[in-house]
Scaffold this motif. Structure first.
Motif, mmCIF file in Angstrom:
data_model
loop_
_atom_site.group_PDB
_atom_site.id
_atom_site.type_symbol
_atom_site.label_atom_id
_atom_site.label_comp_id
_atom_site.label_asym_id
_atom_site.label_seq_id
_atom_site.Cartn_x
_atom_site.Cartn_y
_atom_site.Cartn_z
ATOM 1 N N LEU A 4 0.824 -1.204 0.000
ATOM 2 C CA LEU A 4 0.000 0.000 0.000
ATOM 3 C C LEU A 4 0.865 1.265 0.000
ATOM 4 O O LEU A 4 0.587 2.217 -0.734
ATOM 5 C CB LEU A 4 -0.952 0.005 1.201
ATOM 6 C CG LEU A 4 -2.005 -1.111 1.217
ATOM 7 C CD1 LEU A 4 -2.835 -1.029 2.485
ATOM 8 C CD2 LEU A 4 -2.886 -1.058 -0.015
ATOM 9 N N LEU A 5 1.916 1.260 0.787
ATOM 10 C CA LEU A 5 2.836 2.392 0.826
ATOM 11 C C LEU A 5 3.545 2.548 -0.519
ATOM 12 O O LEU A 5 3.709 3.665 -1.024
ATOM 13 C CB LEU A 5 3.857 2.218 1.956
ATOM 14 C CG LEU A 5 4.824 3.379 2.163
ATOM 15 C CD1 LEU A 5 4.062 4.648 2.530
ATOM 16 C CD2 LEU A 5 5.840 3.037 3.236
ATOM 17 N N ASP A 6 3.943 1.414 -1.112
ATOM 18 C CA ASP A 6 4.592 1.442 -2.425
ATOM 19 C C ASP A 6 3.645 2.003 -3.488
ATOM 20 O O ASP A 6 4.049 2.808 -4.322
ATOM 21 C CB ASP A 6 5.057 0.037 -2.803
ATOM 22 C CG ASP A 6 6.040 0.038 -3.965
ATOM 23 O OD1 ASP A 6 6.611 1.102 -4.282
ATOM 24 O OD2 ASP A 6 6.230 -1.033 -4.564
ATOM 25 N N LEU A 7 2.375 1.589 -3.447
ATOM 26 C CA LEU A 7 1.388 2.127 -4.385
ATOM 27 C C LEU A 7 1.249 3.637 -4.206
ATOM 28 O O LEU A 7 1.267 4.398 -5.176
ATOM 29 C CB LEU A 7 0.027 1.452 -4.177
ATOM 30 C CG LEU A 7 -0.146 0.059 -4.763
ATOM 31 C CD1 LEU A 7 -1.373 -0.628 -4.172
ATOM 32 C CD2 LEU A 7 -0.245 0.116 -6.276
ATOM 33 N N LYS A 37 7.806 -2.319 -12.100
ATOM 34 C CA LYS A 37 7.209 -3.068 -10.990
ATOM 35 C C LYS A 37 6.402 -4.281 -11.448
ATOM 36 O O LYS A 37 6.048 -5.128 -10.639
ATOM 37 C CB LYS A 37 6.349 -2.136 -10.146
ATOM 38 C CG LYS A 37 7.185 -1.016 -9.531
ATOM 39 C CD LYS A 37 6.419 -0.255 -8.505
ATOM 40 C CE LYS A 37 7.228 0.890 -7.979
ATOM 41 N NZ LYS A 37 8.080 0.552 -6.856
ATOM 42 N N LYS A 38 6.034 -4.312 -12.725
ATOM 43 C CA LYS A 38 5.275 -5.424 -13.312
ATOM 44 C C LYS A 38 3.955 -5.683 -12.575
ATOM 45 O O LYS A 38 3.537 -6.810 -12.385
ATOM 46 C CB LYS A 38 6.121 -6.692 -13.373
ATOM 47 C CG LYS A 38 7.454 -6.487 -14.071
ATOM 48 C CD LYS A 38 7.811 -7.603 -14.966
ATOM 49 C CE LYS A 38 9.155 -7.421 -15.615
ATOM 50 N NZ LYS A 38 9.297 -6.355 -16.533
ATOM 51 N N TYR A 69 -6.306 -1.291 -7.400
ATOM 52 C CA TYR A 69 -7.301 -2.336 -7.139
ATOM 53 C C TYR A 69 -6.769 -3.694 -7.579
ATOM 54 O O TYR A 69 -6.967 -4.705 -6.894
ATOM 55 C CB TYR A 69 -8.608 -2.015 -7.875
ATOM 56 C CG TYR A 69 -9.710 -2.992 -7.544
ATOM 57 C CD1 TYR A 69 -10.440 -2.856 -6.361
ATOM 58 C CD2 TYR A 69 -10.000 -4.062 -8.385
ATOM 59 C CE1 TYR A 69 -11.437 -3.755 -6.034
ATOM 60 C CE2 TYR A 69 -10.998 -4.964 -8.064
ATOM 61 C CZ TYR A 69 -11.712 -4.806 -6.901
ATOM 62 O OH TYR A 69 -12.691 -5.708 -6.576
ATOM 63 N N ARG A 70 -6.088 -3.726 -8.678
ATOM 64 C CA ARG A 70 -5.531 -4.986 -9.208
ATOM 65 C C ARG A 70 -4.510 -5.585 -8.247
ATOM 66 O O ARG A 70 -4.389 -6.787 -8.124
ATOM 67 C CB ARG A 70 -4.883 -4.679 -10.566
ATOM 68 C CG ARG A 70 -4.386 -5.845 -11.325
ATOM 69 C CD ARG A 70 -5.515 -6.388 -12.177
ATOM 70 N NE ARG A 70 -5.050 -7.161 -13.278
ATOM 71 C CZ ARG A 70 -4.551 -8.377 -13.168
ATOM 72 N NH1 ARG A 70 -4.436 -8.939 -11.995
ATOM 73 N NH2 ARG A 70 -4.147 -9.033 -14.221
ATOM 74 N N GLN A 71 -3.780 -4.707 -7.544
ATOM 75 C CA GLN A 71 -2.728 -5.171 -6.645
ATOM 76 C C GLN A 71 -3.222 -5.489 -5.236
ATOM 77 O O GLN A 71 -2.763 -6.442 -4.631
ATOM 78 C CB GLN A 71 -1.605 -4.123 -6.547
ATOM 79 C CG GLN A 71 -0.776 -4.014 -7.786
ATOM 80 C CD GLN A 71 -0.159 -5.335 -8.163
ATOM 81 O OE1 GLN A 71 0.558 -5.945 -7.382
ATOM 82 N NE2 GLN A 71 -0.457 -5.801 -9.364
ATOM 83 N N PHE A 79 -5.255 3.860 -1.901
ATOM 84 C CA PHE A 79 -3.898 4.388 -1.715
ATOM 85 C C PHE A 79 -3.309 4.902 -3.026
ATOM 86 O O PHE A 79 -2.659 5.951 -3.055
ATOM 87 C CB PHE A 79 -2.982 3.323 -1.096
ATOM 88 C CG PHE A 79 -3.039 3.287 0.405
ATOM 89 C CD1 PHE A 79 -1.980 3.745 1.163
ATOM 90 C CD2 PHE A 79 -4.160 2.802 1.055
ATOM 91 C CE1 PHE A 79 -2.034 3.723 2.556
ATOM 92 C CE2 PHE A 79 -4.234 2.764 2.439
ATOM 93 C CZ PHE A 79 -3.166 3.233 3.194
ATOM 94 N N ALA A 80 -3.515 4.184 -4.117
ATOM 95 C CA ALA A 80 -2.998 4.625 -5.416
ATOM 96 C C ALA A 80 -3.669 5.926 -5.851
ATOM 97 O O ALA A 80 -3.008 6.850 -6.336
ATOM 98 C CB ALA A 80 -3.199 3.536 -6.469
#
Length: 191
Positions: A4-7, A37-38, A69-71, A79-80
């Motif tokens: 979530l932080l990465d997003l 990030k793929k 949402y996909r991740q 978060f994104a």
């Protein structure tokens, strides 16, 4: 929580360092989310872009929401989306607080002239990347060329014709050709 932080941070970086709106951000989203990030594939990125263009809201926000949402489901989408929106909101808020005539400053006005050129290059880069990775079939390429020519004519001759209408016409042509092809294929299977 790391995801979530990465997003958030990935999309905050895209939102902070890309001027010119969603089209300019597509190249950075493609680079970060597809290549580095793929998180999504190139085909998904193309589909997201098409869907984001035809749904309400800014393209970049729709792309960020889908990728998040996909991740990580709803939390990832949240978060994104917050990541891509927060930098723009903060910058505009600070500008509105401290500088009444922000664009009248010579330094800022000249900087924005350069930014306009960079935005055009980013948009062109995103378009060229998508065209290169488009399937080699004739129909999508023909529809793309015809749509591009139509938009150039609309802009050149200053005709009052909406780009939304053009997208709907392109979708209708593609759908019609698909349906006709399916009917021919079913007719050939019966023989």
């Amino acid at each position: 929580m790391n995801l979530l932080l990465d997003l958030f941070l990935t999309f905050a970086k895209i939102g902070l360092f890309t001027f010119g709106g969603g089209y300019a951000m597509i190249a950075m989203i493609e680079n970060d989310c597809v290549e580095r990030k793929k998180w999504i594939t190139h085909d998904e990125m193309m589909n997201i872009t098409v869907i984001a263009e035809s749904t309400p809201g800014p393209i970049a926000i729709n792309c960020a929401t889908f990728t998040g949402y996909r991740q990580a489901g709803f939390s990832g989408a949240l978060f994104a989306t917050l990541g891509i929106v927060t930098p723009s909101f903060a910058v505009i808020y600070l500008i509105s607080m401290f500088l009444d005539n922000f664009l009248e400053l010579t330094l800022i006005a000249n900087a924005f002239k350069g930014i306009k050129i960079a935005v055009g290059i980013l948009i062109l880069d995103a378009a060229v990347t998508m065209i290169r990775k488009m399937p080699g079939r004739k129909l999508p390429r023909a529809i793309m060329v015809c749509s591009c020519a139509a938009m150039l004519c609309v802009n050149f001759f200053a005709w009052n014709f909406s780009s939304i209408r053009l997208m709907l016409i392109a979708a209708l042509v593609s759908l019609s050709i698909f349906i006709i092809g399916e009917k021919k294929q079913r007719g050939g299977d019966r023989k």
